[in-house]
Design a protein around this motif. Structure first.
Motif, PDB file in Angstrom:
ATOM      1  N   ILE A 272      38.328  28.089  46.153  1.00 21.40           N
ATOM      2  CA  ILE A 272      38.164  29.545  45.679  1.00 21.40           C
ATOM      3  C   ILE A 272      39.507  30.445  45.578  1.00 21.40           C
ATOM      4  O   ILE A 272      39.228  30.996  44.523  1.00 21.40           O
ATOM      5  CB  ILE A 272      37.136  29.919  46.823  1.00 21.40           C
ATOM      6  CG1 ILE A 272      36.032  29.019  46.613  1.00 21.40           C
ATOM      7  CG2 ILE A 272      36.832  31.323  46.164  1.00 21.40           C
ATOM      8  CD1 ILE A 272      34.976  29.686  47.914  1.00 21.40           C
ATOM      9  N   TYR A 273      40.297  30.248  46.432  1.00 19.89           N
ATOM     10  CA  TYR A 273      41.391  31.496  46.506  1.00 19.89           C
ATOM     11  C   TYR A 273      42.524  30.788  46.317  1.00 19.89           C
ATOM     12  O   TYR A 273      43.598  31.475  46.216  1.00 19.89           O
ATOM     13  CB  TYR A 273      41.360  32.096  47.969  1.00 19.89           C
ATOM     14  CG  TYR A 273      40.014  32.621  48.230  1.00 19.89           C
ATOM     15  CD1 TYR A 273      39.257  33.824  47.459  1.00 19.89           C
ATOM     16  CD2 TYR A 273      39.447  32.271  49.626  1.00 19.89           C
ATOM     17  CE1 TYR A 273      38.070  34.154  47.892  1.00 19.89           C
ATOM     18  CE2 TYR A 273      38.207  32.662  49.815  1.00 19.89           C
ATOM     19  CZ  TYR A 273      37.625  33.593  49.260  1.00 19.89           C
ATOM     20  OH  TYR A 273      36.434  33.854  49.395  1.00 19.89           O
ATOM     21  N   GLY A 274      42.571  29.435  46.025  1.00 19.83           N
ATOM     22  CA  GLY A 274      43.957  28.963  45.812  1.00 19.83           C
ATOM     23  C   GLY A 274      44.781  29.104  44.705  1.00 19.83           C
ATOM     24  O   GLY A 274      46.164  29.242  44.514  1.00 19.83           O
ATOM     25  N   ASN A 278      41.909  36.103  44.061  1.00 20.96           N
ATOM     26  CA  ASN A 278      40.975  36.929  43.715  1.00 20.96           C
ATOM     27  C   ASN A 278      41.318  38.549  44.624  1.00 20.96           C
ATOM     28  O   ASN A 278      40.536  38.950  45.324  1.00 20.96           O
ATOM     29  CB  ASN A 278      39.782  36.796  44.125  1.00 20.96           C
ATOM     30  CG  ASN A 278      38.729  37.566  43.681  1.00 20.96           C
ATOM     31  OD1 ASN A 278      38.808  38.359  42.785  1.00 20.96           O
ATOM     32  ND2 ASN A 278      37.332  37.502  44.160  1.00 20.96           N
ATOM     33  N   PHE A 279      42.750  38.577  44.558  1.00 19.49           N
ATOM     34  CA  PHE A 279      43.042  39.780  45.388  1.00 19.49           C
ATOM     35  C   PHE A 279      44.293  40.583  44.874  1.00 19.49           C
ATOM     36  O   PHE A 279      45.089  40.120  44.441  1.00 19.49           O
ATOM     37  CB  PHE A 279      43.493  39.337  46.813  1.00 19.49           C
ATOM     38  CG  PHE A 279      44.275  40.390  47.650  1.00 19.49           C
ATOM     39  CD1 PHE A 279      43.708  41.514  48.184  1.00 19.49           C
ATOM     40  CD2 PHE A 279      45.603  40.139  48.086  1.00 19.49           C
ATOM     41  CE1 PHE A 279      44.616  42.341  49.175  1.00 19.49           C
ATOM     42  CE2 PHE A 279      46.586  41.071  48.717  1.00 19.49           C
ATOM     43  CZ  PHE A 279      45.801  42.359  49.317  1.00 19.49           C
ATOM     44  N   ASN A 280      44.068  42.025  44.994  1.00 17.12           N
ATOM     45  CA  ASN A 280      44.813  42.959  44.086  1.00 17.12           C
ATOM     46  C   ASN A 280      45.300  43.928  45.128  1.00 17.12           C
ATOM     47  O   ASN A 280      44.515  44.853  45.248  1.00 17.12           O
ATOM     48  CB  ASN A 280      44.831  43.405  42.779  1.00 17.12           C
ATOM     49  CG  ASN A 280      44.548  42.137  41.960  1.00 17.12           C
ATOM     50  OD1 ASN A 280      45.638  41.704  41.403  1.00 17.12           O
ATOM     51  ND2 ASN A 280      43.376  41.893  41.403  1.00 17.12           N
ATOM     52  N   LEU A 281      46.428  44.400  45.545  1.00 17.64           N
ATOM     53  CA  LEU A 281      46.657  45.296  46.488  1.00 17.64           C
ATOM     54  C   LEU A 281      47.554  46.360  45.795  1.00 17.64           C
ATOM     55  O   LEU A 281      48.684  46.266  45.386  1.00 17.64           O
ATOM     56  CB  LEU A 281      47.527  44.850  47.688  1.00 17.64           C
ATOM     57  CG  LEU A 281      47.958  45.792  48.843  1.00 17.64           C
ATOM     58  CD1 LEU A 281      46.863  46.488  49.368  1.00 17.64           C
ATOM     59  CD2 LEU A 281      48.958  45.277  49.815  1.00 17.64           C
ATOM     60  N   ALA A 282      46.752  47.562  45.630  1.00 16.91           N
ATOM     61  CA  ALA A 282      47.374  48.731  44.740  1.00 16.91           C
ATOM     62  C   ALA A 282      47.118  49.898  45.485  1.00 16.91           C
ATOM     63  O   ALA A 282      46.460  50.015  46.456  1.00 16.91           O
ATOM     64  CB  ALA A 282      46.739  48.675  43.356  1.00 16.91           C
ATOM     65  N   GLY A 283      47.934  50.854  45.063  1.00 18.67           N
ATOM     66  CA  GLY A 283      47.717  52.245  45.440  1.00 18.67           C
ATOM     67  C   GLY A 283      46.677  53.161  45.312  1.00 18.67           C
ATOM     68  O   GLY A 283      45.598  52.721  44.339  1.00 18.67           O
TER      69      GLY A 283
END
Length: 283
Positions: A272-274, A278-283
């Motif tokens: 699923i996450y390889g 499915n992740f974005n770290l933004a301000g």
């Protein structure tokens, strides 16, 4: 330990025979799983009352276990303390670099993808799975399963498939409770114990809690429940050697199911996450 007088050819023959027995055991186990799965429709048609009884037994327990609420309370408490631990460790670690506000992100990310599925799988193996192995093992060594067969009752649908269905049904509310307990514990530890603003925590929690992650987490939990029930019912159904053999079967089943729980978590994460996570770290 090898016999000093044994030739290399004899040792090779012994190793080949052991490998053959192990391969035959693996084949028997796979056939048992297949028989149990394809017998599910028959179990639902013919053994509805037994299935309902097992759902209640799996959820609330029997005997002394029922006095504390059964598996529901055990799973709830395990994930409750897991969520609290994640909050404590996350807040302390993030505070070292001045970004403790992201503790809500820790809760939404780690609880859903790793902590709650793994802890729930371990709890299932230690409670529901071990209980199923002990029950079926006791029936096997006391020849109750043979008695069912003599009375023309198909033992696999009646004893195994019904437990498989009950486990798949009971895991949904159990896992919902586990996820909620971990979320509440993380928020309590962060907001009440550490004094972080509830609005800050909720903002980052809501931002990084992805609905599709929760859905995949449920799929992972159901897969774990199926694997745990199949493994434990097999070891219980094939137990031998009296009460000692039942104890050995429970130990082997728990060990195997714990390994499978971790493997399912790994394979699910890779599938699923390889690719992108499915992740974005933004301000």
């Amino acid at each position: 330990m090898a016999d000093p007088g044994e030739t290399a050819l004899e040792r090779a023959g012994d190793a080949a025979r052991r490998a053959g027995r192990d391969w035959n055991r693996t084949g028997d186990q796979a056939l048992f799983y297949w028989d149990a799965v394809i017998a599910i429709p028959r179990a639902l048609r013919q053994y509805k009352k037994e299935t309902l009884r097992l759902i209640a037994e799996i959820s609330m327990g029997t005997g002394a276990l029922a006095m504390i609420g059964g598996t529901v309370v055990i799973v709830g408490f395990l994930t409750l303390f897991t969520g609290g631990t994640i909050a404590v460790q996350g807040y302390s670690s993030l505070a070292n670099i001045g970004v403790e506000a992201l503790t809500g992100f820790f809760s939404a990310f780690i609880n859903v993808r790793i902590a709650v599925p793994v802890i729930s799988g371990i709890a299932l193996a230690a409670t529901i799975g071990a209980g199923a192995t002990a029950q079926l093992g006791a029936m096997r060594v006391s020849e109750e399963i043979d008695a069912l067969e003599v009375m023309a009752v198909a033992s696999v649908p009646y004893l195994v498939s019904t437990r498989l269905v009950a486990g798949m049904i009971a895991i949904v509310p159990l896992y919902s409770l586990a996820a909620l307990a971990s979320f509440l514990a993380s928020r309590f530890a962060t907001v009440v114990l550490y004094g972080q603003s509830g609005g800050v925590y909720d903002h980052y929690f809501d931002t990084f809690l992805i609905p599709s992650d929760i859905l995949w987490s449920f799929v992972q939990a159901i897969t774990m429940a199926i694997a745990v029930m199949l493994i434990h019912t097999y070891y219980g159904y094939t137990a031998s050697g009296g009460p000692v053999g039942v104890g050995v079967a429970v130990g082997n089943a728990v060990r195997a199911s714990l390994v499978v729980v971790v493997v399912i978590t790994l394979l699910t994460s890779l599938a699923i996450y390889g690719a992108d996570g499915n992740f974005n770290l933004a301000g």
